[in-house]
Design an enzyme around this catalytic site. Structure first.
Site, short mmCIF file in Angstrom:
data_model
loop_
_atom_site.label_atom_id
_atom_site.label_comp_id
_atom_site.label_asym_id
_atom_site.label_seq_id
_atom_site.Cartn_x
_atom_site.Cartn_y
_atom_site.Cartn_z
N LYS A 1 -4.07 1.94 -17.33
CA LYS A 1 -5.08 2.37 -16.45
C LYS A 1 -5.17 3.98 -16.52
O LYS A 1 -6.11 4.36 -16.14
CB LYS A 1 -4.31 2.05 -14.81
CG LYS A 1 -4.36 0.52 -14.78
CD LYS A 1 -3.43 0.27 -13.61
CE LYS A 1 -3.21 -1.28 -13.60
NZ LYS A 1 -2.45 -1.97 -12.38
N GLN B 1 2.31 -0.91 -8.42
CA GLN B 1 2.25 -1.89 -9.59
C GLN B 1 3.29 -2.74 -9.10
O GLN B 1 4.44 -2.59 -8.68
CB GLN B 1 2.98 -1.01 -10.81
CG GLN B 1 2.60 -1.94 -11.94
CD GLN B 1 1.24 -2.37 -12.47
OE1 GLN B 1 0.30 -1.37 -11.96
NE2 GLN B 1 0.84 -3.58 -12.92
N ASP C 1 -6.52 -2.20 -4.81
CA ASP C 1 -5.99 -3.67 -5.64
C ASP C 1 -6.28 -4.64 -4.68
O ASP C 1 -6.22 -5.88 -5.14
CB ASP C 1 -4.38 -3.19 -5.63
CG ASP C 1 -3.94 -3.23 -7.06
OD1 ASP C 1 -4.93 -3.29 -7.93
OD2 ASP C 1 -2.82 -2.68 -7.28
#
Ligand code: GUN
Length: 283
Positions: A49, A93, A119
């Site tokens: 990313k 994450q 997200d």
């Protein structure tokens, strides 16, 4: 025509749009990434990313915590990041280390303000998805989890009809399977969501027109799970001694399928492209 469904052209289109948006904007979006613990696979995904952000000229800010860090401390940092104007997206994450409970995860993910929750894991964003607030991906005003959106957009891009089709998803996580089932359902598919407890799973998958696997079980699915002419999306990225392999035994199913996505190199890069799109849409 090839049986292999690639995401290459779709991701190229997404990046073209991102680049033209970035060129037109005076604002530079920053992405904050929170990593708790030191899982190697998480570090790999975070590095991918960050690499993509670098290529696009997007600043990233990585906050690494060890697995004994109190939830309060992580949330305090997220609250600060919520208030920084240059940070347009904040991601945590997953998975979190086992020491953190489901409730801890809930509190951490829900401390990100919904607009910066690129997200799509905040209950505001998930709630909008459940209630189908604007089903079109073009004018959606909230974030949908990136991998789920990627699978949906891939089917759309390749004009694979989902209306009235039976789509079976193997893997019911909040990150992928669950939101994907909702996206597909809202767009006219009949979805069945299977998990580790599902009985007689092959009877279910054998009736699938489209099978999407996101269970993280290397080569679980072989030709005995499917009917002829099925479309398969393999979301699995399983690190094994033989390299990265999917949830689907590609060589075993290939003669039976109409279309199948390769692993690696399809859903992974597409997920990152969608994340970048969410970030740039937040400017
Ligand atoms: N772990 C697996 N997939 C994802 C994702 O899309 N976002 C985050 N934050 N963690 C993940």
């Amino acid at each position: 025509m090839s049986k292999v469904l690639t995401s290459k052209d779709l991701t190229t289109d997404i990046y073209k749009n991102i680049q033209s948006k970035l060129l037109k904007s005076d604002d530079k979006p920053g992405l904050a990434i929170i990593q708790v613990g030191d899982r190697m696979d998480s570090t790999t995904y975070i590095n991918l990313k960050r690499k993509k952000c670098d290529e696009l000229g997007i600043d990233t800010f990585l906050y690494i915590y060890n697995e004994t860090t109190p939830v309060k401390e992580i949330i305090k940092n997220i609250n600060d990041l919520n208030n920084y104007d240059n940070i347009k997206g904040i991601i945590v994450q997953l998975p979190l280390p086992d020491k953190y409970t489901v409730e801890d995860e809930y509190h951490i993910l829900n401390s990100v303000v919904p607009k910066k929750d690129v997200d799509g894991f905040h209950h505001h964003n998930m709630g909008n998805l459940i209630l189908n607030k604007s089903s079109s991906s073009i004018n959606r005003s909230y974030h949908v989890p990136c991998t789920a959106e990627g699978c949906f957009r891939l089917l759309q891009y390749h004009k694979i009809d989902i209306l009235g089709k039976h789509i079976v998803i193997v893997g019911s996580s909040k990150v992928i399977g669950l939101p994907l089932s909702l996206l597909l359902l809202h767009n006219g598919a009949t979805t069945t969501l299977c998990n580790i407890h599902t009985e007689n799973i092959k009877n279910i998958t054998k009736s699938a027109d489209i099978l999407i696997s996101c269970c993280g079980s290397p080569h679980l699915i072989d030709s005995s799970w499917i009917k002829e002419d099925i479309t398969i999306i393999d979301v699995g990225i399983n690190h094994t001694e033989n390299g990265i392999i999917g949830d689907v035994n590609y060589d075993d199913v290939i003669s039976k399928v109409k279309y199948i996505t390769p692993v690696p190199g399809c859903i992974g890069p597409l997920t990152i492209a969608i994340l970048m799109e969410h970030l740039v849409n937040s400017i």
